[in-house]
Design a protein around this motif. Structure first.
Motif, PDB file in Angstrom:
ATOM      1  N   LYS A 167       0.833  -1.203   0.000  1.00 40.80           N
ATOM      2  CA  LYS A 167       0.000   0.000   0.000  1.00 40.80           C
ATOM      3  C   LYS A 167       0.866   1.250   0.000  1.00 40.80           C
ATOM      4  O   LYS A 167       0.542   2.245  -0.647  1.00 40.80           O
ATOM      5  N   SER A 168       1.997   1.200   0.706  1.00 41.07           N
ATOM      6  CA  SER A 168       2.932   2.328   0.682  1.00 41.07           C
ATOM      7  C   SER A 168       3.500   2.531  -0.716  1.00 41.07           C
ATOM      8  O   SER A 168       3.584   3.658  -1.213  1.00 41.07           O
ATOM      9  N   MET A 169       3.890   1.443  -1.361  1.00 40.08           N
ATOM     10  CA  MET A 169       4.409   1.532  -2.730  1.00 40.08           C
ATOM     11  C   MET A 169       3.359   2.111  -3.672  1.00 40.08           C
ATOM     12  O   MET A 169       3.673   2.910  -4.558  1.00 40.08           O
ATOM     13  N   TYR A 170       2.118   1.675  -3.475  1.00 35.05           N
ATOM     14  CA  TYR A 170       1.023   2.192  -4.312  1.00 35.05           C
ATOM     15  C   TYR A 170       0.890   3.698  -4.155  1.00 35.05           C
ATOM     16  O   TYR A 170       0.777   4.436  -5.138  1.00 35.05           O
ATOM     17  N   ARG A 171       0.914   4.183  -2.903  1.00 35.38           N
ATOM     18  CA  ARG A 171       0.820   5.627  -2.676  1.00 35.38           C
ATOM     19  C   ARG A 171       2.020   6.364  -3.267  1.00 35.38           C
ATOM     20  O   ARG A 171       1.898   7.480  -3.747  1.00 35.38           O
ATOM     21  N   MET A 172       3.194   5.723  -3.221  1.00 37.08           N
ATOM     22  CA  MET A 172       4.406   6.338  -3.723  1.00 37.08           C
ATOM     23  C   MET A 172       4.376   6.542  -5.228  1.00 37.08           C
ATOM     24  O   MET A 172       4.863   7.544  -5.741  1.00 37.08           O
ATOM     25  N   VAL A 173       3.818   5.574  -5.940  1.00 31.83           N
ATOM     26  CA  VAL A 173       3.938   5.563  -7.392  1.00 31.83           C
ATOM     27  C   VAL A 173       2.606   5.794  -8.101  1.00 31.83           C
ATOM     28  O   VAL A 173       2.455   6.716  -8.905  1.00 31.83           O
TER      29      VAL A 173
END
Length: 224
Positions: free
Chosen positions: A119-125
């Protein structure tokens, strides 16, 4: 001489400005701070100043290691991708029946791809409006393709043993991933929350495994 730094998802940054080696506590502090802030605020909502402050280093120190915010993002993604379990570790070396193995693979991949790090990666990219669209596509490919290839390897083993009849294994692998993780990932993306309960996830996985085995098991499949 130009510096060529391969990014984690096929990108390459070329720069003729000499940078410091990618080691030492300050570099690691910057990357850790970036992972935290990008994961909370996204790429667009995070500044180099904020990363420097969170890492407790000067802005000049950040630029001694990185060319800019995009370069920091690539380093953060590289660090996070390295922390994910290996595809073969997650998929292969299963014990038990074929149906149990498929349930275990589906459950573990779902937990991984809908977990906090993802979920963090999703928000990042993915949520960024300023990143080039193709970095989002490469990010998705880096995540999904690595596990799809491991599932392909698993399916080839099962086909060789006569437990599955599949003529197009890569296609079947993509089908299995879509059946198993499509709805949980969509739920996570749309709501920002994890799947409602373990019981409902198990029920979803059971339907996915039953459909897959009904299609590819010799003589069909009768669920327990």
């Amino acid at each position: 001489m130009n510096r060529l730094v391969p990014g984690p998802i096929g990108e390459a940054l070329v720069d003729d400005r000499p940078l410091r080696r990618r080691d030492g506590c300050k570099y690691e502090s910057v990357v850790r701070a970036a992972i935290h802030l990008f994961g909370m605020r996204g790429f667009d909502g995070t500044s180099v100043n904020a990363i420097a402050n969170a890492a407790q280093v000067s802005k000049a120190t950040v630029y001694a290691y990185f060319n800019g915010k995009y370069d920091i993002l690539l380093a953060a993604l590289e660090e996070m991708l390295a922390a994910l379990p290996g595809p073969r570790e997650l998929v292969l070396n299963r014990e038990g029946s074929l149906s149990d193995s498929l349930r275990g693979i589906a459950r573990d991949v779902c937990e991984l791809l809908t977990g906090p790090m993802m979920k963090s990666m999703y928000r990042m990219v993915v949520l960024s409006t300023s990143l080039n669209a193709h970095i989002t596509e490469q990010f998705a490919a880096e995540i999904f393709d690595r596990y799809a290839r491991a599932i392909e390897a698993f399916l080839y083993i099962e086909v060789s043993a006569g437990r599955l009849v599949i003529t197009d294994v890569p296609c079947a692998s993509a089908q299995f991933l879509g059946l198993a993780i499509g709805r949980p990932i969509l739920h996570t993306v749309l709501t920002g929350n994890h799947w409602p309960s373990v019981q409902s996830l198990d029920a979803h996985i059971e339907v996915a495994v039953t459909f897959f085995l009904t299609t590819y098991a010799p003589g069909g499949y009768l669920p327990p």
